[in-house]
Design an enzyme around this catalytic site. Sequence first.
Site, PDB file in Angstrom:
ATOM      1  N   TYR A 101      -9.617   2.599  11.294  1.00 30.54           N
ATOM      2  CA  TYR A 101     -10.181   3.934  11.535  1.00 30.54           C
ATOM      3  C   TYR A 101     -11.370   3.812  12.472  1.00 30.54           C
ATOM      4  O   TYR A 101     -12.117   2.825  12.423  1.00 30.54           O
ATOM      5  CB  TYR A 101     -10.590   4.559  10.186  1.00 30.54           C
ATOM      6  CG  TYR A 101     -11.082   5.980  10.295  1.00 30.54           C
ATOM      7  CD1 TYR A 101     -10.359   6.938  11.025  1.00 30.54           C
ATOM      8  CD2 TYR A 101     -12.265   6.386   9.673  1.00 30.54           C
ATOM      9  CE1 TYR A 101     -10.807   8.241  11.122  1.00 30.54           C
ATOM     10  CE2 TYR A 101     -12.713   7.693   9.756  1.00 30.54           C
ATOM     11  CZ  TYR A 101     -11.982   8.614  10.487  1.00 30.54           C
ATOM     12  OH  TYR A 101     -12.430   9.904  10.583  1.00 30.54           O
TER      13      TYR A 101
ATOM     14  N   TYR B 279     -18.254   8.325   5.975  1.00 30.54           N
ATOM     15  CA  TYR B 279     -17.345   7.200   5.743  1.00 30.54           C
ATOM     16  C   TYR B 279     -18.221   5.998   5.383  1.00 30.54           C
ATOM     17  O   TYR B 279     -18.445   5.105   6.187  1.00 30.54           O
ATOM     18  CB  TYR B 279     -16.523   6.942   7.005  1.00 30.54           C
ATOM     19  CG  TYR B 279     -15.267   6.113   6.801  1.00 30.54           C
ATOM     20  CD1 TYR B 279     -14.138   6.659   6.202  1.00 30.54           C
ATOM     21  CD2 TYR B 279     -15.199   4.781   7.248  1.00 30.54           C
ATOM     22  CE1 TYR B 279     -12.981   5.916   6.047  1.00 30.54           C
ATOM     23  CE2 TYR B 279     -14.041   4.034   7.101  1.00 30.54           C
ATOM     24  CZ  TYR B 279     -12.938   4.604   6.496  1.00 30.54           C
ATOM     25  OH  TYR B 279     -11.786   3.866   6.353  1.00 30.54           O
TER      26      TYR B 279
ATOM     27  N   LYS C 244     -13.640  -1.793   8.264  1.00 30.08           N
ATOM     28  CA  LYS C 244     -12.703  -1.549   9.367  1.00 30.08           C
ATOM     29  C   LYS C 244     -13.107  -2.361  10.605  1.00 30.08           C
ATOM     30  O   LYS C 244     -12.253  -2.827  11.358  1.00 30.08           O
ATOM     31  CB  LYS C 244     -12.625  -0.056   9.686  1.00 30.08           C
ATOM     32  CG  LYS C 244     -11.965   0.780   8.582  1.00 30.08           C
ATOM     33  CD  LYS C 244     -10.585   0.247   8.190  1.00 30.08           C
ATOM     34  CE  LYS C 244      -9.810   1.217   7.315  1.00 30.08           C
ATOM     35  NZ  LYS C 244      -8.570   0.611   6.769  1.00 30.08           N
TER      36      LYS C 244
ATOM     37  N   GLY D 100       0.800  -1.227   0.000  1.00 32.18           N
ATOM     38  CA  GLY D 100       0.000   0.000   0.000  1.00 32.18           C
ATOM     39  C   GLY D 100       0.828   1.271   0.000  1.00 32.18           C
ATOM     40  O   GLY D 100       0.518   2.218   0.714  1.00 32.18           O
TER      41      GLY D 100
HETATM   42  P1  NAI Z   1      -2.821   5.999   0.680  1.00 35.39           P
HETATM   43  O1  NAI Z   1      -3.489   6.479  -0.545  1.00 35.39           O
HETATM   44  O2  NAI Z   1      -1.429   6.451   0.932  1.00 35.39           O
HETATM   45  O3  NAI Z   1      -2.800   4.417   0.780  1.00 35.39           O
HETATM   46  C1  NAI Z   1      -3.764   3.567   0.255  1.00 35.39           C
HETATM   47  C2  NAI Z   1      -3.065   2.681  -0.756  1.00 35.39           C
HETATM   48  O4  NAI Z   1      -3.863   1.568  -1.101  1.00 35.39           O
HETATM   49  C3  NAI Z   1      -2.731   3.403  -2.058  1.00 35.39           C
HETATM   50  O5  NAI Z   1      -1.338   3.330  -2.275  1.00 35.39           O
HETATM   51  C4  NAI Z   1      -3.479   2.581  -3.103  1.00 35.39           C
HETATM   52  O6  NAI Z   1      -2.779   2.531  -4.312  1.00 35.39           O
HETATM   53  C5  NAI Z   1      -3.538   1.234  -2.425  1.00 35.39           C
HETATM   54  N1  NAI Z   1      -4.551   0.308  -2.925  1.00 35.39           N
HETATM   55  C6  NAI Z   1      -5.870   0.521  -3.135  1.00 35.39           C
HETATM   56  N2  NAI Z   1      -6.459  -0.597  -3.609  1.00 35.39           N
HETATM   57  C7  NAI Z   1      -5.487  -1.539  -3.681  1.00 35.39           C
HETATM   58  C8  NAI Z   1      -5.465  -2.899  -4.106  1.00 35.39           C
HETATM   59  N3  NAI Z   1      -6.571  -3.519  -4.553  1.00 35.39           N
HETATM   60  N4  NAI Z   1      -4.290  -3.580  -4.054  1.00 35.39           N
HETATM   61  C9  NAI Z   1      -3.170  -2.974  -3.622  1.00 35.39           C
HETATM   62  N5  NAI Z   1      -3.125  -1.687  -3.207  1.00 35.39           N
HETATM   63  C10 NAI Z   1      -4.276  -0.979  -3.249  1.00 35.39           C
HETATM   64  O7  NAI Z   1      -3.798   6.431   1.864  1.00 35.39           O
HETATM   65  P2  NAI Z   1      -3.746   6.221   3.451  1.00 35.39           P
HETATM   66  O8  NAI Z   1      -4.832   7.100   3.961  1.00 35.39           O
HETATM   67  O9  NAI Z   1      -2.385   6.387   3.984  1.00 35.39           O
HETATM   68  O10 NAI Z   1      -4.233   4.728   3.654  1.00 35.39           O
HETATM   69  C11 NAI Z   1      -3.479   3.702   4.274  1.00 35.39           C
HETATM   70  C12 NAI Z   1      -4.318   3.008   5.327  1.00 35.39           C
HETATM   71  O11 NAI Z   1      -4.575   3.916   6.400  1.00 35.39           O
HETATM   72  C13 NAI Z   1      -5.686   2.539   4.832  1.00 35.39           C
HETATM   73  O12 NAI Z   1      -5.990   1.286   5.412  1.00 35.39           O
HETATM   74  C14 NAI Z   1      -6.614   3.603   5.398  1.00 35.39           C
HETATM   75  O13 NAI Z   1      -7.945   3.146   5.553  1.00 35.39           O
HETATM   76  C15 NAI Z   1      -5.932   3.843   6.728  1.00 35.39           C
HETATM   77  N6  NAI Z   1      -6.359   5.048   7.455  1.00 35.39           N
HETATM   78  C16 NAI Z   1      -6.267   6.288   6.864  1.00 35.39           C
HETATM   79  C17 NAI Z   1      -6.685   7.421   7.552  1.00 35.39           C
HETATM   80  C18 NAI Z   1      -6.577   8.770   6.912  1.00 35.39           C
HETATM   81  O14 NAI Z   1      -7.164   9.734   7.435  1.00 35.39           O
HETATM   82  N7  NAI Z   1      -5.840   8.931   5.830  1.00 35.39           N
HETATM   83  C19 NAI Z   1      -7.235   7.338   8.919  1.00 35.39           C
HETATM   84  C20 NAI Z   1      -7.238   5.992   9.470  1.00 35.39           C
HETATM   85  C21 NAI Z   1      -6.836   4.899   8.744  1.00 35.39           C
END
Ligand code: NAI
Length: 286
Positions: free
Chosen positions: A172, A182, A190, A9
């Site tokens: 989250y 959400y 989640k 990710g």
């Molecule tokens: P991000 O955009 O940096 O990371 C999400 C990643 O998932 C992206 O790189 C995307 O390309 C990848 N992705 C999506 N579908 C995919 C698939 N089928 N196979 C492989 N990769 C895939 O965004 P973020 O926010 O850092 O997200 C990372 C984690 O943090 C997620 O689980 C998100 O739910 C969680 N999170 C984020 C919060 C926020 O406010 N940004 C708050 C709490 C949790």
Amino acid sequence: RGKRAFIAGVADDNGYGWAIAKALAAAGAEILVGTWVPALNIFETSLRRGKFDESRRLPNGSLMEIAKVYPLDAVFDSPEDVPEDIRTNKRYASSSNWTVKEVAESVKNDFGSIDILVHSLANGPEVTKPLLETSRKGYLAALSASSYSYISLFQHFFPIINPGGATISLTYIASERIIPGYGGGMSSAKAALESDTKVLAFEAGRKKQIRVNTISAGPLGSRAAKAIGFIEKMIEYSYVNAPLQKELRAEEVGNAAAFLVSPLASAVTGAVVYVDNGLNTMGLAT
Ligand code: NAI
């Protein structure tokens, strides 16, 4: 030798995955990443052209090295699961071996084993829709990309995670409290992820002394979060209402993750750890 981590990710330098990679690199780990296939080309090009060099800088002044970038689509377990339209899609056809099973095999062939598995990905095509308007397809897609993707990664990497290793995911608070906006089953996804964290902690702990935790992170303006549409509001809400009235930096989540996968947390497993400036503890907006 140092530890080796696979972080699923990472597709830019804004999200939690990147921050976790940096914190682990700063602690001496070797870094492998899994990048979503459609985002692979731009991520690798940006890396190569030095676009991330400033954000690759570690506290000791050196630049984080990524030993290898693997294309990954975590909604497909093996090639048999890939439908025709995806297989023949240009962006997918130009990469290979990106199903979960194949990525685990490639990592095994390239490096033999890992110590740390990080799941930092989520996707919900109907995230902007309330649950009352979410389709079955959208709901199941959210669970597939955001919850089962973790089980699948863990399953396939399990044989090559060294005993005493650790895994971590990102969750989250919408899993347990109502966060309007959400939607699309992402709150449900989640909740599943957090419940699975406990069951997987039991199974992997008994079998191989592998620890399993999840970080419930506060709001960050990542690429994924911007797609939901209300992230600026959530950041502002947190700033106003949390016990700690400060910006939440991705680096703080990275550091907590590095602690949780390190021997310093050797008795911590099955836990949901809040890294959110304490916002989850509030019962009343201030
Ligand atoms: P991000 O955009 O940096 O990371 C999400 C990643 O998932 C992206 O790189 C995307 O390309 C990848 N992705 C999506 N579908 C995919 C698939 N089928 N196979 C492989 N990769 C895939 O965004 P973020 O926010 O850092 O997200 C990372 C984690 O943090 C997620 O689980 C998100 O739910 C969680 N999170 C984020 C919060 C926020 O406010 N940004 C708050 C709490 C949790």
